[in-house]
Design an enzyme around this catalytic site. Structure first.
Site, mmCIF file in Angstrom:
data_model
loop_
_atom_site.group_PDB
_atom_site.id
_atom_site.type_symbol
_atom_site.label_atom_id
_atom_site.label_comp_id
_atom_site.label_asym_id
_atom_site.label_seq_id
_atom_site.Cartn_x
_atom_site.Cartn_y
_atom_site.Cartn_z
ATOM 1 N N LYS A 10 -68.823 -15.155 44.916
ATOM 2 C CA LYS A 10 -69.542 -14.724 43.716
ATOM 3 C C LYS A 10 -69.591 -15.891 42.742
ATOM 4 C CE LYS A 10 -67.251 -12.776 40.533
ATOM 5 N NZ LYS A 10 -67.359 -13.805 39.505
ATOM 6 N N ASP A 133 -64.640 -7.660 38.432
ATOM 7 C CA ASP A 133 -65.631 -8.229 39.339
ATOM 8 C C ASP A 133 -65.878 -7.388 40.586
ATOM 9 O OD1 ASP A 133 -65.989 -10.421 37.719
ATOM 10 O OD2 ASP A 133 -64.716 -11.748 38.901
#
Length: 184
Positions: A10, A133
Site C-alpha cells: 500500500k 489501514d
C-alpha cells in the site's frame, strides 16, 4: 481445500493526520494506491490455528499473539482452526502497509475457506478493529480513506508496477506509474 490471497503493498500518495479525537483515534485523510508487489496468504483447513512464515523478510516476524495475521483470524472466528502460511516479500515496518495488507488478505482468505460469506462491508468493520489501514487493504484498489481509516471511497489513479529488490540488508520498493492505465 486451500485459499491463496495476494496482499499488495500500500502506497500513501498523501497522508494528513489530525489531533486525536475524543475516542483516542487520530482523524486521517489519505490517497492510497496499491503496487503489483506484495505478500501472499495461504489458508488450509486444519483443527488448530497455526502460522508459518516464509519469504525474504520472514526472519523479522514472529508467529505470536501480536501478529496481525493471527489477530485477524481470531477476530473473524476465535474457535476455528486453519493452517496459515504468510509468504513475506515486503520489508517489515517500511511504511508500505505490509502487515495491514496481510491482515486484510487473511480476513478474505478465511471468509472464503470457512464459508462464512460476510460481505465486504462487514469485513471492513472487523478490519477497522485491527488498524486504520486494514479496511482500505481489503479493497486492494486506489481509494481515498478518511475518518480513522474506516471510511473508504474509490478513486481513479495510475496503476503502479513495482519491483522489490534487496541490496545487502536493505530492501527498496521501486514504484513506476504505468500510464495511461488506471486502477479500478
Amino acid at each position: 481445500m486451500s485459499v491463496r490471497v495476494f496482499a499488495p503493498a500500500k502506497i500513501n500518495l498523501t497522508l494528513e493526520v489530525g489531533r486525536p479525537r475524543a475516542d483516542g483515534y487520530h482523524p486521517l485523510q489519505s490517497a492510497v494506491v496499491f503496487a503489483s508487489e506484495g505478500d501472499w496468504i495461504e489458508a488450509q483447513a486444519a483443527d488448530a490455528l497455526t502460522l508459518a512464515i516464509t519469504g525474504p523478510f520472514a526472519a523479522g516476524l514472529q508467529a505470536d499473539e501480536n501478529n496481525l495475521v493471527l489477530r485477524a483470524a481470531r477476530l473473524l472466528d476465535p474457535m476455528r482452526g486453519a493452517a496459515l502460511k504468510l509468504e513475506k516479500n515486503l520489508p517489515i515496518a517500511s511504511g508500505i502497509g505490509g502487515g495491514s495488507s496481510d491482515a486484510a488478505a487473511t480476513l478474505l482468505a478465511l471468509n472464503e475457506l470457512w464459508a462464512i460469506g460476510l460481505p465486504l462491508e462487514d469485513l471492513s468493520r472487523l478490519a477497522a478493529k485491527l488498524g486504520a489501514d486494514v479496511p482500505v487493504c481489503l479493497h486492494k484498489r486506489s481509494a481515498w480513506m478518511s475518518g480513522a481509516g474506516e471510511t473508504v471511497a474509490r478513486m481513479r489513479a495510475p496503476a503502479l508496477r513495482a519491483r522489490a529488490r534487496r541490496r545487502s540488508a536493505t530492501a527498496m520498493l521501486q514504484s513506476i506509474p504505468a500510464f495511461p492505465r488506471y486502477c479500478h
